[in-house]
Write an enzyme that holds these catalytic residues in place. Sequence first.
Site, PDB file in Angstrom:
ATOM      1  CB  CYS A 114      -0.942   0.013   1.188  1.00  0.00           C
ATOM      2  SG  CYS A 114      -1.978  -1.431   1.232  1.00  0.00           S
ATOM      3  CG  HIS A 254      -2.984   3.235   2.201  1.00  0.00           C
ATOM      4  ND1 HIS A 254      -3.573   2.816   1.030  1.00  0.00           N
ATOM      5  CD2 HIS A 254      -3.022   2.178   3.050  1.00  0.00           C
ATOM      6  CE1 HIS A 254      -3.950   1.561   1.167  1.00  0.00           C
ATOM      7  NE2 HIS A 254      -3.633   1.149   2.378  1.00  0.00           N
ATOM      8  CG  ASN A 284      -6.497  -1.070   1.414  1.00  0.00           C
ATOM      9  OD1 ASN A 284      -5.823  -0.649   0.477  1.00  0.00           O
ATOM     10  ND2 ASN A 284      -5.968  -1.520   2.542  1.00  0.00           N
TER      11      ASN A 284
HETATM   12  N1  ACO Z   1     -18.516  -8.746   9.544  1.00  0.00           N
HETATM   13  C1  ACO Z   1     -18.968  -9.006  10.780  1.00  0.00           C
HETATM   14  N2  ACO Z   1     -18.160  -9.337  11.795  1.00  0.00           N
HETATM   15  C2  ACO Z   1     -16.843  -9.422  11.543  1.00  0.00           C
HETATM   16  C3  ACO Z   1     -16.304  -9.167  10.254  1.00  0.00           C
HETATM   17  C4  ACO Z   1     -17.202  -8.802   9.238  1.00  0.00           C
HETATM   18  N3  ACO Z   1     -16.792  -8.527   7.978  1.00  0.00           N
HETATM   19  N4  ACO Z   1     -14.973  -9.310  10.316  1.00  0.00           N
HETATM   20  C5  ACO Z   1     -14.666  -9.646  11.579  1.00  0.00           C
HETATM   21  N5  ACO Z   1     -15.804  -9.715  12.325  1.00  0.00           N
HETATM   22  C6  ACO Z   1     -15.922 -10.043  13.735  1.00  0.00           C
HETATM   23  C7  ACO Z   1     -14.761 -10.832  14.264  1.00  0.00           C
HETATM   24  O1  ACO Z   1     -14.931 -12.202  13.999  1.00  0.00           O
HETATM   25  C8  ACO Z   1     -14.804 -10.499  15.733  1.00  0.00           C
HETATM   26  O2  ACO Z   1     -15.798 -11.295  16.329  1.00  0.00           O
HETATM   27  P1  ACO Z   1     -15.584 -11.888  17.814  1.00  0.00           P
HETATM   28  O3  ACO Z   1     -15.482 -10.672  18.697  1.00  0.00           O
HETATM   29  O4  ACO Z   1     -16.830 -12.706  18.020  1.00  0.00           O
HETATM   30  O5  ACO Z   1     -14.317 -12.678  17.747  1.00  0.00           O
HETATM   31  C9  ACO Z   1     -15.286  -9.054  15.770  1.00  0.00           C
HETATM   32  O6  ACO Z   1     -15.918  -8.819  14.487  1.00  0.00           O
HETATM   33  C10 ACO Z   1     -14.192  -8.040  15.981  1.00  0.00           C
HETATM   34  O7  ACO Z   1     -13.108  -8.339  15.117  1.00  0.00           O
HETATM   35  P2  ACO Z   1     -11.795  -7.497  15.105  1.00  0.00           P
HETATM   36  O8  ACO Z   1     -10.848  -8.082  14.118  1.00  0.00           O
HETATM   37  O9  ACO Z   1     -11.301  -7.275  16.510  1.00  0.00           O
HETATM   38  O10 ACO Z   1     -12.338  -6.092  14.567  1.00  0.00           O
HETATM   39  P3  ACO Z   1     -11.576  -4.728  14.440  1.00  0.00           P
HETATM   40  O11 ACO Z   1     -12.312  -3.698  15.149  1.00  0.00           O
HETATM   41  O12 ACO Z   1     -10.098  -4.863  14.683  1.00  0.00           O
HETATM   42  O13 ACO Z   1     -11.755  -4.414  12.885  1.00  0.00           O
HETATM   43  C11 ACO Z   1     -10.508  -4.464  10.856  1.00  0.00           C
HETATM   44  C12 ACO Z   1     -11.186  -5.277  11.918  1.00  0.00           C
HETATM   45  C13 ACO Z   1     -11.539  -3.597  10.180  1.00  0.00           C
HETATM   46  C14 ACO Z   1      -9.876  -5.403   9.851  1.00  0.00           C
HETATM   47  C15 ACO Z   1      -9.428  -3.546  11.498  1.00  0.00           C
HETATM   48  O14 ACO Z   1      -8.603  -4.312  12.363  1.00  0.00           O
HETATM   49  C16 ACO Z   1      -8.548  -2.886  10.476  1.00  0.00           C
HETATM   50  O15 ACO Z   1      -8.999  -2.063   9.707  1.00  0.00           O
HETATM   51  N6  ACO Z   1      -7.265  -3.190  10.493  1.00  0.00           N
HETATM   52  C17 ACO Z   1      -6.324  -2.638   9.531  1.00  0.00           C
HETATM   53  C18 ACO Z   1      -6.389  -3.447   8.301  1.00  0.00           C
HETATM   54  C19 ACO Z   1      -5.781  -2.788   7.135  1.00  0.00           C
HETATM   55  O16 ACO Z   1      -5.835  -1.582   6.966  1.00  0.00           O
HETATM   56  N7  ACO Z   1      -5.192  -3.584   6.286  1.00  0.00           N
HETATM   57  C20 ACO Z   1      -4.661  -3.122   5.087  1.00  0.00           C
HETATM   58  C21 ACO Z   1      -3.221  -3.021   5.174  1.00  0.00           C
HETATM   59  S1  ACO Z   1      -2.630  -2.197   3.806  1.00  0.00           S
HETATM   60  C22 ACO Z   1      -1.919  -3.287   2.658  1.00  0.00           C
HETATM   61  O17 ACO Z   1      -0.721  -3.259   2.497  1.00  0.00           O
HETATM   62  C23 ACO Z   1      -2.759  -4.230   1.875  1.00  0.00           C
END
Ligand code: ACO
Length: 344
Positions: A114, A254, A284
């Site tokens: 990214c 980004h 993204n």
């Molecule tokens: N729909 C519903 N529930 C979901 C989903 C979904 N799509 N995805 C995860 N959940 C659930 C999980 O299973 C979890 O359930 P549990 O509490 O029963 O275990 C709960 O939601 C919370 O999950 P978390 O992973 O803790 O959620 P978080 O608030 O951290 O959000 C997210 C997840 C959006 C992925 C966040 O961590 C994030 O944005 N991280 C950065 C990711 C990113 O930007 N990546 C790109 C990198 S750039 C590159 O180089 C490609």
Amino acid sequence: MPRHAAVTGWGHYAPEKVLTNRDLEGMLDTSDEWIRTRTGICERRIAAHDETTSTMCAIAAQRALDKAHMAAIDLDLIICATTTPDTLMPATACLVQDSIGAANAGAFDLNTACTGFVYGLVMASQFIQSGAYDRVLVVGGETLSRFLNWQDRTTCILFGDGAGAVVLEATEDESGLLSFVLGSQGSGGPLLTIAGGGAAKPASPETVAAGDHYLYMRGNEIFKFAVRSMVQAAGEALTKAGLTQEDVRVVVPHQANVRILRATQEALGLPWESVFVNVDRYGNTSAASVGIALSECADLGMLRPGDNLLFIAFGGGLTWASAVMRWADVDAIVAAREESPNVI
Ligand code: ACO
């Protein structure tokens, strides 16, 4: 005479097909409400069957050339930032070179996930400032939809396809890159990876059965890394440029997650209004995201000559990047070139 590298053309391309959060509700155990509140994403674009990273990059590149009133034949170099190349070999940059007819340009791919577009901007500027080249195309493109496990709700809801491009050219105008910070932390590589299909794990029935060709991510850890690295890199880049937060007119970040952008903006003490956001419409798009965002900012007339832009990005690798750029008087540079094409 000091040489600067000004952006004089920009363009982007997003596939026609829109995949909304509501559409995803019908495919997975997820909800529009969960996706919007956790990420800020409402919809993303998905490449058609006959579209690839190179075809999308070629359209964005041609749009950037048109904006700069420049012919592809006049390009010296093409840098293509992508994590989802059409093929491992040849480089996607070469496919773009052929498609747009840039017969005099060198071409290579750059893979820092990214942060790729910001790394590309920095690299292009070095080639121009050193006097090696006069005209460089930077294009970032991704077809991430082909590397997502559409049954994994923790990743497939986040990403989209598209491409963004800019043309940079040599100028004496006091503009272009003022400072930059590039960083990496390879020990964090396993947090965000497509592990299969490379030399370490060549494609085989086993890698396919294990889903190693899909993108894998530990979202929570990436989130913390993203905010920490972008805040630090942005602060360092501003200091190197001799500027403060008040001097920044537009932040082009980004586009991964609105909560990451909010936390970064708050930690840096920048006004939210200065942060350009389009993650709601594209998700993204990895190496394409900063290019698409910059192109949209320019199309919207948000960038005036003399404005200071702050780029911030994080990504797989792990990598981070920040750059400060002064927006050029694009019309004046293009007009001067058209008057005397061989003078630089
Ligand atoms: N729909 C519903 N529930 C979901 C989903 C979904 N799509 N995805 C995860 N959940 C659930 C999980 O299973 C979890 O359930 P549990 O509490 O029963 O275990 C709960 O939601 C919370 O999950 P978390 O992973 O803790 O959620 P978080 O608030 O951290 O959000 C997210 C997840 C959006 C992925 C966040 O961590 C994030 O944005 N991280 C950065 C990711 C990113 O930007 N990546 C790109 C990198 S750039 C590159 O180089 C490609």
